[in-house]
Design a protein around this motif. Sequence first.
Motif, mmCIF file in Angstrom:
data_model
loop_
_atom_site.group_PDB
_atom_site.id
_atom_site.type_symbol
_atom_site.label_atom_id
_atom_site.label_comp_id
_atom_site.label_asym_id
_atom_site.label_seq_id
_atom_site.Cartn_x
_atom_site.Cartn_y
_atom_site.Cartn_z
ATOM 1 N N VAL A 9 1.202 -1.203 -0.034
ATOM 2 C CA VAL A 9 0.063 0.143 0.083
ATOM 3 C C VAL A 9 0.838 1.363 -0.014
ATOM 4 O O VAL A 9 0.633 2.285 -0.734
ATOM 5 C CB VAL A 9 -0.961 0.070 1.266
ATOM 6 C CG1 VAL A 9 -1.801 1.208 1.386
ATOM 7 C CG2 VAL A 9 -1.811 -1.156 1.130
ATOM 8 N N LYS A 10 1.944 1.378 0.784
ATOM 9 C CA LYS A 10 2.615 2.161 0.989
ATOM 10 C C LYS A 10 3.648 2.559 -0.385
ATOM 11 O O LYS A 10 3.682 3.546 -0.958
ATOM 12 C CB LYS A 10 3.909 2.237 2.009
ATOM 13 C CG LYS A 10 4.895 3.366 2.131
ATOM 14 C CD LYS A 10 5.650 3.252 3.467
ATOM 15 C CE LYS A 10 6.493 4.245 3.721
ATOM 16 N NZ LYS A 10 7.458 4.096 4.690
ATOM 17 N N ARG A 11 3.819 1.413 -0.834
ATOM 18 C CA ARG A 11 4.727 1.518 -2.087
ATOM 19 C C ARG A 11 3.803 2.077 -3.396
ATOM 20 O O ARG A 11 4.337 2.990 -4.200
ATOM 21 C CB ARG A 11 5.349 0.205 -2.325
ATOM 22 C CG ARG A 11 6.136 0.105 -3.874
ATOM 23 C CD ARG A 11 7.180 -1.030 -3.687
ATOM 24 N NE ARG A 11 6.369 -2.095 -3.934
ATOM 25 C CZ ARG A 11 6.103 -2.741 -5.178
ATOM 26 N NH1 ARG A 11 6.805 -2.358 -6.310
ATOM 27 N NH2 ARG A 11 5.488 -4.067 -5.091
ATOM 28 N N LEU A 12 2.637 1.667 -3.369
ATOM 29 C CA LEU A 12 1.673 1.837 -4.359
ATOM 30 C C LEU A 12 1.380 3.474 -4.231
ATOM 31 O O LEU A 12 1.206 4.368 -5.228
ATOM 32 C CB LEU A 12 0.396 1.343 -4.312
ATOM 33 C CG LEU A 12 -0.610 1.549 -5.441
ATOM 34 C CD1 LEU A 12 0.181 1.027 -6.723
ATOM 35 C CD2 LEU A 12 -1.844 0.751 -5.097
ATOM 36 N N ARG A 13 1.238 4.127 -3.044
ATOM 37 C CA ARG A 13 1.168 5.453 -2.824
ATOM 38 C C ARG A 13 2.188 6.189 -3.406
ATOM 39 O O ARG A 13 2.146 7.423 -3.837
ATOM 40 C CB ARG A 13 0.736 5.690 -1.361
ATOM 41 C CG ARG A 13 0.506 7.261 -1.018
ATOM 42 C CD ARG A 13 0.148 7.259 0.464
ATOM 43 N NE ARG A 13 0.208 8.733 0.888
ATOM 44 C CZ ARG A 13 -0.236 9.651 0.645
ATOM 45 N NH1 ARG A 13 -1.352 9.485 -0.364
ATOM 46 N NH2 ARG A 13 -0.156 10.812 1.279
ATOM 47 N N THR A 16 2.072 6.241 -7.136
ATOM 48 C CA THR A 16 0.981 6.936 -7.658
ATOM 49 C C THR A 16 0.421 8.247 -7.110
ATOM 50 O O THR A 16 -0.298 9.113 -7.775
ATOM 51 C CB THR A 16 -0.146 5.996 -7.861
ATOM 52 O OG1 THR A 16 -0.581 5.674 -6.573
ATOM 53 C CG2 THR A 16 -0.105 4.714 -8.364
ATOM 54 N N ALA A 17 0.745 8.592 -5.722
ATOM 55 C CA ALA A 17 0.443 9.627 -5.123
ATOM 56 C C ALA A 17 -1.018 9.574 -4.807
ATOM 57 O O ALA A 17 -1.803 10.533 -4.469
ATOM 58 C CB ALA A 17 0.881 11.007 -5.815
ATOM 59 N N ALA A 18 -1.541 8.516 -4.985
ATOM 60 C CA ALA A 18 -2.990 8.385 -4.614
ATOM 61 C C ALA A 18 -3.203 8.275 -3.037
ATOM 62 O O ALA A 18 -2.320 7.937 -2.366
ATOM 63 C CB ALA A 18 -3.802 7.081 -5.417
ATOM 64 N N GLY A 19 -4.540 8.216 -2.532
ATOM 65 C CA GLY A 19 -4.772 8.313 -1.184
ATOM 66 C C GLY A 19 -4.527 6.852 -0.587
ATOM 67 O O GLY A 19 -4.628 5.755 -1.404
ATOM 68 N N MET A 20 -4.187 6.623 0.700
ATOM 69 C CA MET A 20 -4.084 5.339 1.300
ATOM 70 C C MET A 20 -5.117 4.407 1.052
ATOM 71 O O MET A 20 -4.923 3.400 0.772
ATOM 72 C CB MET A 20 -3.834 5.591 2.725
ATOM 73 C CG MET A 20 -2.308 6.065 3.118
ATOM 74 S SD MET A 20 -0.857 5.270 2.705
ATOM 75 C CE MET A 20 -0.897 3.933 4.162
ATOM 76 N N MET A 21 -6.469 5.016 1.362
ATOM 77 C CA MET A 21 -7.416 4.132 1.034
ATOM 78 C C MET A 21 -7.767 3.623 -0.447
ATOM 79 O O MET A 21 -8.185 2.315 -0.743
ATOM 80 C CB MET A 21 -8.795 4.575 1.584
ATOM 81 C CG MET A 21 -8.573 4.734 3.160
ATOM 82 S SD MET A 21 -8.530 2.889 4.018
ATOM 83 C CE MET A 21 -9.952 2.093 3.657
ATOM 84 N N ASP A 22 -7.483 4.499 -1.231
ATOM 85 C CA ASP A 22 -7.749 4.107 -2.734
ATOM 86 C C ASP A 22 -6.505 3.021 -3.221
ATOM 87 O O ASP A 22 -7.080 2.227 -3.980
ATOM 88 C CB ASP A 22 -7.487 5.609 -3.333
ATOM 89 C CG ASP A 22 -8.612 6.493 -3.507
ATOM 90 O OD1 ASP A 22 -9.713 5.839 -3.124
ATOM 91 O OD2 ASP A 22 -8.352 7.487 -3.856
ATOM 92 N N CYS A 23 -5.334 3.253 -2.702
ATOM 93 C CA CYS A 23 -4.518 2.512 -2.928
ATOM 94 C C CYS A 23 -4.665 0.918 -2.279
ATOM 95 O O CYS A 23 -4.620 -0.091 -3.010
ATOM 96 C CB CYS A 23 -3.132 2.513 -2.160
ATOM 97 S SG CYS A 23 -2.264 4.158 -3.048
ATOM 98 N N LYS A 24 -5.400 0.942 -1.081
ATOM 99 C CA LYS A 24 -5.620 -0.385 -0.591
ATOM 100 C C LYS A 24 -6.725 -0.984 -1.044
ATOM 101 O O LYS A 24 -6.713 -2.292 -1.291
ATOM 102 C CB LYS A 24 -6.209 -0.046 1.040
ATOM 103 C CG LYS A 24 -6.414 -1.458 1.774
ATOM 104 C CD LYS A 24 -6.975 -0.920 3.375
ATOM 105 C CE LYS A 24 -7.139 -2.192 4.345
ATOM 106 N NZ LYS A 24 -8.292 -2.796 3.638
ATOM 107 N N LYS A 25 -7.826 -0.357 -1.734
ATOM 108 C CA LYS A 25 -8.881 -0.961 -2.265
ATOM 109 C C LYS A 25 -8.499 -1.399 -3.697
ATOM 110 O O LYS A 25 -8.958 -2.420 -4.154
ATOM 111 C CB LYS A 25 -10.054 0.270 -2.578
ATOM 112 C CG LYS A 25 -10.745 0.514 -1.222
ATOM 113 C CD LYS A 25 -11.693 1.625 -1.664
ATOM 114 C CE LYS A 25 -12.517 2.308 -0.272
ATOM 115 N NZ LYS A 25 -13.314 3.421 -0.381
#
Length: 277
Positions: A9-13, A16-25
């Motif tokens: 999740v952290k790596r994806l954020r 992409t700079a997307a929000g934590m919840m968006d990355c998790k979903k």
Amino acid sequence: MASVNMADVKRLRELTAAGMMDCKKALEESEGDFDKAVDLLRVKGAKDVGKRETRTASNGLIAVKHEGDSLAALLELNCETDFVAKGERFQELAALVVGHILASRPSDVPALLDSEIDGKSVKEHLDEANAALGEKIEVRRFTVLDGGYIVSYMHKTDPQLPPAVGVLIQLDSPNAEVAKDIAQHTAAMAPKYLSPNSVPADVVEKERTVFEQMTREEGKPEAAIGKIVDGRINGWYKDFTLVEQSFVKDPKKTIGKYASEAGVKVLAFARYKVGQA
């Protein structure tokens, strides 16, 4: 639904700079497939591009590109947060656009957005970044200086962020030390115009009207008002025109005098600060 590793999740954020919840979903929906999660976030971002058009992009960076000593471009590229501004993708986009500006020299921002890089318009490149990063990305302004001797100075207001202030100085002949001094002065003192002669007539008239009203309200004699207003206009020139400003390293000299004593003349300048007029 697949369990999600918070490290992913952290790596994806970060990517992409997307929000934590968006990355998790996105990771849950992609069943942990990282590349698929990136694509999901890009698709979601693309759908939201229109919604972001009304949001304010007050962060960003200043980028510069030189071609030798006599041609350079300065660009302000904006985003919504400093998190995106310090990201690799945003900085790569800025480098791409400022390089294209130097090569193509568009007349203004709309012409720049319509011009193409590798078969896609600059606007399309911005929209793709908009979708991927989840923020409004926009070109605010740019300047190209051509001829003479040009130097740049880039200043970071925060060591963790890209440059927030950028300056171009154009001299009529080479002098690296003087050009650097004037560029650093310009970054610090924020002149608006090159010289009194370069100030638009309507700007001078507006200032003159303000000073005249101020002088009358102070109760100055009618016969003295014109002379007092002229003096205040000259004071305004000393504050806001580069060649009339007192040189920060030697306040007894103006920038114009400092340059003249070194045998050069300042032909033009550009100064950008992120989010500032």
